[in-house]
Enzyme design. Sequence first.
Site, PDB file in Angstrom:
ATOM      1  N   ASN A 175     -12.564  -1.551  -0.841  1.00 23.56           N
ATOM      2  CA  ASN A 175     -11.872  -1.651   0.530  1.00 23.56           C
ATOM      3  C   ASN A 175     -12.386  -1.725   1.593  1.00 23.56           C
ATOM      4  O   ASN A 175     -12.292  -0.211   1.792  1.00 23.56           O
ATOM      5  CB  ASN A 175     -10.590  -1.071   0.698  1.00 23.56           C
ATOM      6  CG  ASN A 175      -9.870  -1.457   1.769  1.00 23.56           C
ATOM      7  OD1 ASN A 175      -9.278  -3.122   1.869  1.00 23.56           O
ATOM      8  ND2 ASN A 175      -9.481  -1.148   2.912  1.00 23.56           N
ATOM      9  N   GLU A 176     -12.868  -2.544   2.611  1.00 27.83           N
ATOM     10  CA  GLU A 176     -13.003  -2.297   4.360  1.00 27.83           C
ATOM     11  C   GLU A 176     -14.071  -1.110   3.805  1.00 27.83           C
ATOM     12  O   GLU A 176     -13.910  -0.187   4.451  1.00 27.83           O
ATOM     13  CB  GLU A 176     -11.608  -1.709   5.203  1.00 27.83           C
ATOM     14  CG  GLU A 176     -10.832  -2.595   5.699  1.00 27.83           C
ATOM     15  CD  GLU A 176     -10.270  -2.467   6.497  1.00 27.83           C
ATOM     16  OE1 GLU A 176     -10.238  -1.625   7.201  1.00 27.83           O
ATOM     17  OE2 GLU A 176      -9.432  -3.763   6.525  1.00 27.83           O
TER      18      GLU A 176
ATOM     19  N   GLU B   1      -5.453  -9.291   3.236  1.00 27.41           N
ATOM     20  CA  GLU B   1      -5.364  -8.900   4.734  1.00 27.41           C
ATOM     21  C   GLU B   1      -4.682  -9.454   6.193  1.00 27.41           C
ATOM     22  O   GLU B   1      -5.998 -10.091   6.078  1.00 27.41           O
ATOM     23  CB  GLU B   1      -5.531  -6.883   5.134  1.00 27.41           C
ATOM     24  CG  GLU B   1      -6.025  -6.025   3.704  1.00 27.41           C
ATOM     25  CD  GLU B   1      -5.976  -4.730   4.104  1.00 27.41           C
ATOM     26  OE1 GLU B   1      -6.027  -4.329   5.678  1.00 27.41           O
ATOM     27  OE2 GLU B   1      -6.317  -4.318   3.382  1.00 27.41           O
TER      28      GLU B   1
ATOM     29  N   GLN C 184       2.668  -6.685   5.242  1.00 24.07           N
ATOM     30  CA  GLN C 184       2.207  -6.229   3.836  1.00 24.07           C
ATOM     31  C   GLN C 184       3.853  -6.207   3.577  1.00 24.07           C
ATOM     32  O   GLN C 184       4.889  -6.364   4.513  1.00 24.07           O
ATOM     33  CB  GLN C 184       2.043  -4.612   3.850  1.00 24.07           C
ATOM     34  CG  GLN C 184       1.060  -4.244   4.167  1.00 24.07           C
ATOM     35  CD  GLN C 184       0.576  -2.500   3.827  1.00 24.07           C
ATOM     36  OE1 GLN C 184       0.906  -1.963   3.025  1.00 24.07           O
ATOM     37  NE2 GLN C 184      -0.864  -2.075   4.232  1.00 24.07           N
TER      38      GLN C 184
ATOM     39  N   GLU D 197       0.981  -1.391   0.010  1.00 25.59           N
ATOM     40  CA  GLU D 197      -0.235  -0.338  -0.100  1.00 25.59           C
ATOM     41  C   GLU D 197       0.919   1.302   0.403  1.00 25.59           C
ATOM     42  O   GLU D 197       2.173   0.978   0.656  1.00 25.59           O
ATOM     43  CB  GLU D 197      -0.534   0.306   1.385  1.00 25.59           C
ATOM     44  CG  GLU D 197      -1.657   0.949   1.679  1.00 25.59           C
ATOM     45  CD  GLU D 197      -2.597   0.831   2.378  1.00 25.59           C
ATOM     46  OE1 GLU D 197      -3.013   0.013   3.074  1.00 25.59           O
ATOM     47  OE2 GLU D 197      -3.641   1.801   2.734  1.00 25.59           O
TER      48      GLU D 197
ATOM     49  N   TYR E 239      -6.242  -9.062  11.505  1.00 29.27           N
ATOM     50  CA  TYR E 239      -5.267  -8.976  11.853  1.00 29.27           C
ATOM     51  C   TYR E 239      -4.865  -9.532  13.374  1.00 29.27           C
ATOM     52  O   TYR E 239      -5.557  -9.590  14.282  1.00 29.27           O
ATOM     53  CB  TYR E 239      -4.472  -7.484  12.065  1.00 29.27           C
ATOM     54  CG  TYR E 239      -4.158  -6.423  11.330  1.00 29.27           C
ATOM     55  CD1 TYR E 239      -3.578  -6.801   9.866  1.00 29.27           C
ATOM     56  CD2 TYR E 239      -5.880  -6.374   9.796  1.00 29.27           C
ATOM     57  CE1 TYR E 239      -3.025  -6.547   8.793  1.00 29.27           C
ATOM     58  CE2 TYR E 239      -5.391  -5.743   9.144  1.00 29.27           C
ATOM     59  CZ  TYR E 239      -3.991  -5.879   7.759  1.00 29.27           C
ATOM     60  OH  TYR E 239      -4.184  -4.915   7.097  1.00 29.27           O
TER      61      TYR E 239
HETATM   62  O1  AHR Z   1      -3.475  -3.013   7.024  1.00 30.84           O
HETATM   63  C1  AHR Z   1      -3.036  -1.209   7.029  1.00 30.84           C
HETATM   64  C2  AHR Z   1      -4.664  -1.352   7.109  1.00 30.84           C
HETATM   65  O2  AHR Z   1      -5.142  -2.374   7.310  1.00 30.84           O
HETATM   66  C3  AHR Z   1      -5.225  -1.503   5.467  1.00 30.84           C
HETATM   67  O3  AHR Z   1      -4.938  -0.198   4.964  1.00 30.84           O
HETATM   68  C4  AHR Z   1      -6.243  -1.617   5.719  1.00 30.84           C
HETATM   69  O4  AHR Z   1      -7.693  -2.067   4.827  1.00 30.84           O
HETATM   70  C5  AHR Z   1      -6.816  -2.135   7.332  1.00 30.84           C
HETATM   71  O5  AHR Z   1      -7.629  -1.442   7.658  1.00 30.84           O
END
Ligand code: AHR
Length: 500
Positions: free
Chosen positions: A171-172, A303, A352, A24, A247
């Site tokens: 996205n999101e 992600e 990432q 990103e 995450y």
């Molecule tokens: O990866 C960091 C961020 O995490 C991304 O931009 C977003 O999609 C997520 O919240």
Amino acid sequence: MKLFINEKVKKGTISPEIYGQFSEHLGRGIYEGLYVGENSDIPNENGMRKDVVEALKEIKVPVLRWPGGCFADEYHWMDGIGPKETRKKMVNTHWGGVTEDNSFGTHEFFELVRQLGCKTYINGNVGSGTVQEMSEWVEYMTFGGLSPMSELRKKNGHEEPWTVDYFGVGNENWGCGGNMRPEYYADLYRRFQTYVRVYDPEHPIKKICGGANVDDYDWTKKVLGTCYDHCAPAFHGLMDGLSLHYYVHPEGWEIKGPSTEFDHEVWYKTMSKALYMDELVTKHGKIMDTFDPEKQIGMVVDEWGGWYTAEPGTNPGFLYQQNTVRDALIAGITLNIFNQHCDRVKMACIAQMINVLQAMILTDGDKMIKTPTYHVFHQYRYHQGAELVDAHIADDGIIGPDEWQVPEVTESVSIDKDGIITVTLANLSADDAQDVDISFVEKKDFEVQEATVVTGEIHAHNTFEAPDEVTEEKFTGFKKTDDGLKATLPAASVTMLRIK
Ligand code: AHR
């Protein structure tokens, strides 16, 4: 404990894209990490760092997602084309409030993926963009005939269209991508995706619908409830994938916790949170099954990874963090889960690729180091495109403090087109080695062609001063038995065996 492998039963192909990456416009992910510009003193090819590209080629990156993340829903692609000196500068509001000069744009992305030799996953802007903007970007990238956008691309120096393999429609969108309700986003998905035209039938663009945050099962139900009819076989092609983001924050979203300092309890908490991916994939997958029992729509975990408190002294908006043996375990555990769910999980992109979150590579000026996570991706590259093989562990012990108990070992096993079996094993114990008796249903006469391990003290990590503290080492801790093999997995390790 025992690992039984029934090499006669194949359970589906492990899509190479499960080993995908995400980069990103965030911190030093793109700028410095990948792209330094043609005039840099750092050796580069057309602006891309040679050392980083070389290292990435060794892990066989199958697909790269770009330009975001949250950035995608604020990105206006036309700002990133044409002469660099006239490209519009913008504020990267999500990530540190720094100026984005747009010197890395569409042409640079396609140059990068050309050098990497990987597929392309472009994420479009639904949150602050228009249907026209999205549709023209697709035309700019992929139309070979005569049109305003293809002429513009040619004027900017690229005669031939490129291939877009995957296109993410926002996205999101439940959060940074517009704070939408699922029904509203689903309607927008139906509308926006209509204009993601396939100009080259030989390379149809696979469309990815924005999926849930973690355990928001309601999002999955409502988005599919609103969209699925239009994706039923008669309309097939309107949705090829549904995303999921998850995450591992060891101490929760607010605190997160440092990358290199943690005690045993936090180690097991982290392991347990990594294992939670299995529940998420299973439960979202069950909802997808009710709409799509044939599994035509892939789950795209675009992600995932460990997310800690940014390193002290760095811009918190740059999400720069160290990467320890704990991250090697997160990678091993998660990739084993994806392999086991290869009937539904068709793509995944770790967050990432460089210098951001659970990265493969860290850079400092002209220096670069490979992280423990990089080495696990290197071990697991053999699973790409192989067939998942039926396997299960018996007598697996349970370890860890009461609230965070985890199995001692997780596994996945595949067989490639040459008949070579790849076994990957994660030993989650912070302290104890584990003996595993590996046996096959039929195979008795075999040899171990290659075996490696990524391990170390749980906090061990690589630095620019000591780049090889944690690396992929030759694994010799196994011997043949009457039934198969006995392997002794070191504490806190990820092991890979190639068996012919
Ligand atoms: O990866 C960091 C961020 O995490 C991304 O931009 C977003 O999609 C997520 O919240």
